[in-house]
Design an enzyme around this catalytic site. Structure first.
Site, short mmCIF file in Angstrom:
data_model
loop_
_atom_site.label_atom_id
_atom_site.label_comp_id
_atom_site.label_asym_id
_atom_site.label_seq_id
_atom_site.Cartn_x
_atom_site.Cartn_y
_atom_site.Cartn_z
N GLY A 1 -1.33 24.74 -83.75
CA GLY A 1 0.14 24.23 -82.24
C GLY A 1 1.64 24.27 -83.31
O GLY A 1 1.51 24.61 -84.84
N GLY B 1 5.85 24.46 -82.60
CA GLY B 1 7.04 23.97 -81.57
C GLY B 1 8.00 23.67 -82.51
O GLY B 1 8.69 24.69 -83.86
N GLY B 2 9.54 23.77 -81.62
CA GLY B 2 10.60 23.89 -82.71
C GLY B 2 11.02 22.81 -83.81
O GLY B 2 11.82 23.49 -84.77
N PHE B 3 10.08 21.90 -83.73
CA PHE B 3 10.06 20.86 -85.20
C PHE B 3 9.68 21.74 -86.63
O PHE B 3 9.21 21.21 -87.57
CB PHE B 3 9.12 19.83 -85.16
CG PHE B 3 8.11 19.97 -84.69
CD1 PHE B 3 6.70 20.25 -85.48
CD2 PHE B 3 7.90 20.26 -82.93
CE1 PHE B 3 5.70 20.73 -84.56
CE2 PHE B 3 6.04 19.86 -82.87
CZ PHE B 3 5.40 20.56 -83.80
N GLY B 4 8.38 23.02 -85.89
CA GLY B 4 7.70 23.42 -86.96
C GLY B 4 6.13 23.74 -86.77
O GLY B 4 5.68 24.28 -85.59
N VAL C 1 1.55 22.80 -86.68
CA VAL C 1 0.90 22.01 -86.22
C VAL C 1 -0.35 22.79 -87.25
O VAL C 1 -0.82 23.20 -86.69
CB VAL C 1 0.68 21.06 -85.37
CG1 VAL C 1 -0.96 19.98 -85.17
CG2 VAL C 1 2.21 20.36 -84.46
N LYS D 1 1.46 17.47 -89.24
CA LYS D 1 2.63 18.07 -88.53
C LYS D 1 3.77 18.16 -90.09
O LYS D 1 4.33 17.80 -90.56
CB LYS D 1 3.68 16.84 -87.44
CG LYS D 1 4.13 17.56 -87.39
CD LYS D 1 4.93 16.14 -86.13
CE LYS D 1 6.56 16.69 -85.50
NZ LYS D 1 6.23 15.86 -84.33
N ASP E 1 10.59 12.17 -74.08
CA ASP E 1 10.40 13.21 -74.14
C ASP E 1 9.02 13.82 -73.91
O ASP E 1 7.79 13.89 -74.65
CB ASP E 1 10.54 13.98 -75.28
CG ASP E 1 9.95 15.28 -75.56
OD1 ASP E 1 10.47 16.01 -74.38
OD2 ASP E 1 10.00 15.99 -76.46
#
Length: 862
Positions: free
Chosen positions: A553, A555-558, A560, A574, A671
């Site tokens: 996976g 996302g904006g965080f990085g 997974v 993560k 969220d």
């Protein structure tokens, strides 16, 4: 329902009919129908396999004396939860099972018998005499023109139900309990008749006949539960203060117990339920008067006692006499006198005999001449109270007590949003002796409140000074002990730090920070990261150096990754990217929060690592990943049948209830969305991604922010436009998620849905037209229960209402989902326009959208 022998013998007509019927067949499946009978050695098993109905002999009883009962199917220790013929066992001749013996008497049997007006479940002995019957007196047609007939069905909840051909319930065992209280049962009172079922103990381990102890709702008040010893009160719960649902997690068996109180127009009752996947759990009244909560411990293969009442030596009813109270806050519970009172017999009191109780140390002044009310917090208020209605405030309740010269105490509680009758208040007053009072502090299942005690004016100051002394001395002693502990800790920490520094000198270039070092760099010095630190090298090895093949996976965080630690444990890693919009504050926020939260429906953090610019969180691995990956995939969504979807909705609701109310922190997730709900191998949901979560103080209801975070479509209107967030913001997001799960449609879908601008608008349109059923995903239509789906749509629309005050709390949502609709209000039109025009409504603001649909909107806080 209990039957005496004399009553049973009078029901002869049914017995004659049984003898005239043709030979019965053995039952099959979970039903008993016309022409079938149940005999010793035969059983009926519920459709889900949880319970069995049949003949049994208690372990300590004579095998030839048997009863008809219901017990757990898959537990090696036979545990009976219901008995039909409690005080009228049938005799089973051992020859009755031997077909070769012509002298063998026929066996006892359980069958459906009918006369011209009714059909009943009837237990007959070997001679054909009726021993027990459901005794339904309402007229019921045995068969219909289409061939249907009355049946007896054992449900997977453990409830034996007698159903008419049209599906109407004529009788059910849940209305006639024995000694056991299991999920979905209810114990309460009907307001019109002031009667209700009681849980009654067995007489002994091998004797199911009614014992002397029973449990039920107090018929004189309908606000508290009692255990009776015969006709005398033996133990009493606290008076209901208006909660709808309370919960508690028991780590020994992994069970979350939810106790709910439902106050309707016709009845008030208590029920309970457990989390999905929990082991069998039950309440039972024992032969020695204990009301116990038991849960099956699979590891020990035995029943574990989670709670037991009375719990302390002075907890039984009235142990401390009139005007005395049991102080349960002490290590050893003991009797004390209420403030302003002294022992009636000091000699007896000193000798541990408290039955004489207490008396006033100073007489009250003549009525109206300056008596005061002394507040005693953390009390289980006394029994024998009078309930006064139409009290809008605590001051009004106090004034009513003050006007009555006989009033010796009062207590006030607001039952707002807890009753189908609307906004009502509860004012309790006492005009006689105060009995069965306890100081309980904070105990689950018993609600503490403040008792306002009438005393002479001078008592207040005296008691306050004595209380200060009693409180100050332990506080000073505690400070001294804490100082000593801190001194020892400081010395050990200093030595350990020196040792670590020496080790680092031996490893040049080492820069791995421990969790405690990270906490030292946190702006809040009180923040404590309660999770183990992990070596970055171990994480690199587990993910094959963060290879693309391991990525599951992003996302904006990085990104997974799936990893495998030494020992074979699979984990989700993560890794925050160096250019992530989610910075160190969000990283620390998520790590700190999730380490402090423990719940079956929250993802579990296993470790953390910071090395240089690397920031990594290690979680438990969930095989089915995010809900969105299955729910919105046309080829995979069939994996989520309706029971699974309903289980996901309930699981997420319980997780949010824990965050908002039941954890030691009040947490606003901010969220919640389908991609942040992860599914384990059994499709059980776990809420994830706490990077944007906020903690509220004990008395904080809402907060403002200039930085709105979340995902378009899931953000509540007041949060998106004004920057105001609260638990009701999460409720809105939950409502959107429920509509997504029911429909299988993304909230972010840009296509018009049958002429509606989005999912919320479409759901509202169907609801308004009376066609809410059309919202259900066609892929689950066959497995979907209509009433459950409509209830979920109703709940979803209540949660997405524009007015935050109109949205229910998660405690109400959980209760509704578990117990069905009880006078639910009609939803107001939701603010779906904000979803349609979100870009337009935010024009002029500084809007940044991250790669995981995170919105960072600068607003002017109010």
């Amino acid at each position: 329902m209990e039957w005496s022998r004399s009553t049973c013998i009078t029901v002869t007509a049914a017995a004659v009919l049984l003898l005239l019927l043709p030979r019965f067949c053995s039952p099959a499946g979970d039903k008993l129908t016309q022409g079938e009978s149940l005999t010793p050695g035969e059983t009926i098993v519920s459709d889900g396999g949880a319970f069995v109905l049949g003949f049994f002999a208690p372990s300590n009883a004579t095998p030839g004396r048997q009863y008809v009962g219901i017990w757990y199917n898959n537990i090696p220790v036979q545990t009976v939860v219901w008995v039909a013929n409690r005080d009228a066992p049938v005799t089973v001749d051992e020859r009755s099972g031997n077909n070769s013996s012509s002298s063998a008497p026929p066996p006892p049997s359980l069958a459906l018998a009918n006369d011209t007006t009714t059909t009943n479940i009837v237990l007959s002995d070997a001679a054909g005499r009726v021993v027990w019957t459901t005794n339904v007196v309402t007229a019921a047609t045995t068969t219909t023109s289409s061939g249907g007939s009355t049946t007896a069905v054992l449900l997977n909840s453990g409830n034996l139900v007698l159903r008419s051909p049209n599906g109407t319930t004529l009788w059910q065992s849940f209305d006639h309990p024995t000694d056991t209280f299991i999920p979905d049962m209810k114990v309460g009172l009907r307001y019109r008749t002031h009667d209700g079922a009681r849980i009654v103990s067995w007489r002994g381990p091998g004797d199911p006949s009614p014992g002397t102890f029973s449990y039920g709702m107090d018929p004189s008040t309908s606000l508290q539960m009692l255990v009776w010893n015969g006709t005398r009160a033996y133990w009493r719960s606290s008076a209901w203060t208006g909660y709808m649902t309370v919960s508690r997690y028991h780590a020994t068996t992994g069970t979350v117990i939810y106790v709910a109180v439902v106050d309707g127009e016709e009845e008030i009752y208590m029920t309970f339920y457990v989390n999905d996947g929990a082991p069998p759990t039950r309440y039972v009244v024992t032969g020695d008067g204990r009301f116990q909560l038991l849960s099956w411990n699979r590891n020990a293969s035995a029943w574990t006692t989670l709670e037991s009442w009375p719990s302390r030596s002075c907890s039984p009813y009235g142990s401390c006499g009139a005007y005395g109270y049991c102080d349960n806050t002490l290590p050893v519970a003991t009797c004390k006198c209420l403030d302003g009172f002294e022992p009636a017999s000091q000699a007896e009191w000193s000798g541990g005999v408290f039955s004489a109780g207490c008396r006033r140390s100073q007489a009250l002044a003549p009525c109206g001449e300056g008596d005061a009310f002394l507040a005693m917090p953390n009390m289980k208020v006394p029994d024998k109270f009078v309930l006064l209605g139409n009290m809008s405030s605590g001051d009004e309740c106090a004034a009513e007590c003050r006007r009555n010269c006989s009033c010796v105490a009062y207590a006030y509680a607001n039952l707002r949003s807890s009753s189908a009758k609307g906004d009502i208040a509860r004012c309790l007053v006492w005009t006689g002796e105060l009995v069965d009072t306890q100081m309980i502090g904070v105990l689950w299942g018993i609600t503490a409140e403040t008792l306002h005690l009438r005393v002479p004016a001078g008592i207040t100051g005296t008691k306050t000074r004595s209380k200060i002394v009693r409180i100050l001395l332990p506080v000073l002693a505690s400070i001294f002990m804490l100082s000593c502990i801190l001194l020892v800790w400081f010395c050990k920490t200093r030595d350990k730090k020196r040792s670590n520094e020496s080790e680092k000198k031996l490893v040049p270039g080492s820069s791995v920070r421990t969790s405690s070092e990270l906490a030292e760099r946190t702006p809040n010095p009180n923040e404590d990261l309660e999770f183990p630190s992990m070596q970055f090298s171990d994480i690199v090895a587990a993910t094959n150096n963060f290879s693309r093949a391991c990525m599951i996976g992003r996302g904006g965080f990085g990104k997974v990754y799936k990893g495998t630690l030494l020992g074979g444990r699979e984990v989700a890693v993560k890794r925050l990217s160096k250019d992530s919009e989610q910075g160190i504050e969000e990283f620390k926020n998520e790590a700190t929060l999730i380490s402090k939260l423990q719940h079956r429906n929250l993802v579990r953090l296993l470790g953390c690592c910071t090395q240089g610019a690397e920031r990594v969180l290690v979680y438990e691995y969930l095989a089915n990943k995010g809900l969105d990956a299955i729910l919105f995939d046309s080829e995979r969504k069939s994996l989520l049948d309706w029971p699974t979807r309903l289980g996901i909705i309930k699981g997420v609701a319980r997780g949010l209830l824990y965050l908002h109310q039941d954890s030691r922190l009040t947490v606003i997730h901010r969220d919640l969305k389908a991609s942040n709900v992860l599914l384990d191998a059994e499709m059980r949901p776990k809420i994830a991604d706490f990077g944007m979560a906020k903690i509220f103080g004990d008395n904080q209801q809402k907060a403002n922010t200039r930085r709105v975070v979340g995902t378009y479509g899931y953000i509540a209107p007041e949060y998106q436009t004004e920057g105001v967030f609260s638990v009701k913001s999460d409720v809105y997001s939950f409502g959107v998620l429920v509509l997504e799960i029911v429909s299988g449609i993304r909230i972010s879908s840009t296509d018009n849905i049958n002429g509606s601008p989005g999912l919320v608008a479409y759901a509202w349109k169907l609801w308004n037209e009376g066609n809410a059923w059309d919202l259900v995903d066609s892929s689950v239509a066959e497995s979907c229960a209509l009433d459950e789906a409509l209830l979920c749509v109703h709940v979803g629309l209540l949660c997405v209402q524009d007015d935050a005050n109109g949205r229910p709390l998660m405690s109400s949502v959980v209760s509704i989902l578990e117990n069905g609709s009880v006078s639910l209000p009609a939803p107001e039109q939701p603010a779906y326009f904000a979803e349609r025009n979100c870009n337009k409504s935010l024009e002029g603001d500084d809007v940044q959208t991250s790669r995981n649909s995170m919105t960072m909107t600068v607003l002017q806080g109010r």
